[in-house]
Design an enzyme around this catalytic site. Structure first.
Site, PDB file in Angstrom:
ATOM      1  CD  GLN A   1      40.952 -53.599  56.677  1.00  0.00           C
ATOM      2  OE1 GLN A   1      40.833 -52.469  57.196  1.00  0.00           O
ATOM      3  NE2 GLN A   1      40.773 -53.373  54.998  1.00  0.00           N
TER       4      GLN A   1
ATOM      5  CG  ASP B   1      31.246 -49.538  52.405  1.00  0.00           C
ATOM      6  OD1 ASP B   1      30.665 -48.928  51.494  1.00  0.00           O
ATOM      7  OD2 ASP B   1      31.985 -49.284  53.174  1.00  0.00           O
TER       8      ASP B   1
ATOM      9  CD  GLU C   1      39.458 -50.426  50.221  1.00  0.00           C
ATOM     10  OE1 GLU C   1      40.356 -51.069  51.024  1.00  0.00           O
ATOM     11  OE2 GLU C   1      38.926 -49.376  50.505  1.00  0.00           O
TER      12      GLU C   1
ATOM     13  N   GLY D   1      46.075 -45.000  48.379  1.00  0.00           N
ATOM     14  CA  GLY D   1      45.479 -43.656  47.786  1.00  0.00           C
ATOM     15  C   GLY D   1      46.691 -42.487  47.857  1.00  0.00           C
TER      16      GLY D   1
ATOM     17  CG  ASP E   1      33.693 -44.379  53.053  1.00  0.00           C
ATOM     18  OD1 ASP E   1      33.744 -44.444  54.280  1.00  0.00           O
ATOM     19  OD2 ASP E   1      32.935 -45.055  52.430  1.00  0.00           O
ATOM     20  CB  SER E   2      39.161 -43.340  56.370  1.00  0.00           C
ATOM     21  OG  SER E   2      38.765 -42.141  57.234  1.00  0.00           O
ATOM     22  CB  SER E   3      38.535 -47.499  59.231  1.00  0.00           C
ATOM     23  OG  SER E   3      40.140 -47.520  58.862  1.00  0.00           O
ATOM     24  CG  ASP E   4      36.650 -45.126  63.647  1.00  0.00           C
ATOM     25  OD1 ASP E   4      36.150 -44.220  63.466  1.00  0.00           O
ATOM     26  OD2 ASP E   4      36.053 -46.262  63.640  1.00  0.00           O
TER      27      ASP E   4
END
Length: 292
Positions: free
Chosen positions: A37, A92, A112, A144, A161-164
């Site tokens: 990314q 993060d 991660e 994961g 805890d993911s992004s969109d």
């Protein structure tokens, strides 16, 4: 197109059409492409440092605590003995920080996939990344899906805890991923997974509710206010293998003194209960009494 123009970063994305969040920028601290990314770290004028992935705000120092405190303590305090926890994503470090703070937790494994994100946050978001140095923590840079496939029946609580849900993260909002999490849980285990925004993604949340109920006996949704997220709200899908679980009534609560000692700024017993109160339009859809 996302970018910085005349000193402002604007978050433009088809997932929230017709609106965007803009942050006034003092300095671009980092802008690199990882194998996964586009990674940007900004020093903003009013919101502290901010992590941007693929043009989308992930955290700002000003309001990250609400998301991480609800996303960790609601599931942890619903489990009678959440000793062993797995975090998927969360590069993060904020979720790891909060999970490690919880006194009931004995060990934390985090997967991660993007090491660049972890290293950037260690440098520019040290107040979040502090969890990576906790003695409870075992950080794994890797996928994961692969990890959970090799570690079935091991964890009391799994937090995603993911992004969109676009690009590589889209699969984290689909039934096979939830099935994989279920298989990695111990008996009676609980999951909490980033569950998007009621104002923007109610159809997606409704569909997730439907397939989660095909896998787990208990499913619920908790909501949290995060001003720099689209529409200022985001939620977590909550699922339990224990049919007696009531996410709305935690088995463990913190006293005011414990809240101060733990350094919590958003989560308390009242906020735990309040996080399940939904607006009527959303409640009807999630209860299957209306279509959006």
């Amino acid at each position: 197109m996302n970018g910085i123009r005349e000193g402002w970063f604007s978050e433009v994305n088809a997932l929230w059409p017709g609106q965007c969040m803009s942050l006034e920028v003092e300095e671009v601290l980092l802008h690199e492409k990882s194998p996964f990314q586009d990674v940007m770290m900004l020093k903003t004028k009013h919101h502290g440092n901010a992590l941007i992935l693929d043009g989308v705000i992930q955290v700002t120092e000003s309001d990250e605590f609400s998301y991480h405190e609800i996303g960790s303590n609601v599931p942890l305090n619903a489990h009678p003995n959440p000793e062993k926890v797995l975090i998927i994503g969360g590069g993060d470090g904020g979720m790891a920080r909060e999970v490690c703070r919880n006194p009931a937790v004995k060990s934390v494994t985090q997967c991660e996939i993007d090491e660049l994100v972890v290293n950037a946050c260690k440098k520019y978001l040290p107040n979040l990344a502090v969890g990576f140095d906790d003695p409870k923590m075992n950080l794994i840079i890797g996928d994961g899906f692969d990890f959970m496939g090799k570690h079935k029946g091991e964890f009391d609580v799994i937090i995603t805890d993911s992004s969109d849900p676009f690009g590589p993260a889209k699969v984290l909002f689909e039934k096979p991923y939830y099935q994989l999490m279920m298989e990695a849980l111990r008996p009676g285990g609980i999951i909490a997974s980033q569950g998007e925004c009621l104002w923007l993604h109610l159809d997606l949340i409704r569909d997730m509710f439907k397939f989660c109920r095909e896998i787990f006996p208990v499913v619920d949704y908790t909501t949290v206010s995060v001003p720099t997220y689209p529409s200022g709200q985001i939620g977590f899908m909550l699922c339990s293998l224990n049919p007696e679980t009531n996410f709305r009534k935690p088995v463990r609560t913190f006293t005011d003194e414990e809240i101060e000692t733990l350094g919590l700024k958003y989560y308390n017993t009242e906020m735990h209960a309040a996080s399940f109160v939904l607006p009527h339009f959303a409640k009807k859809v999630l209860e299957g009494k209306a279509q959006k």
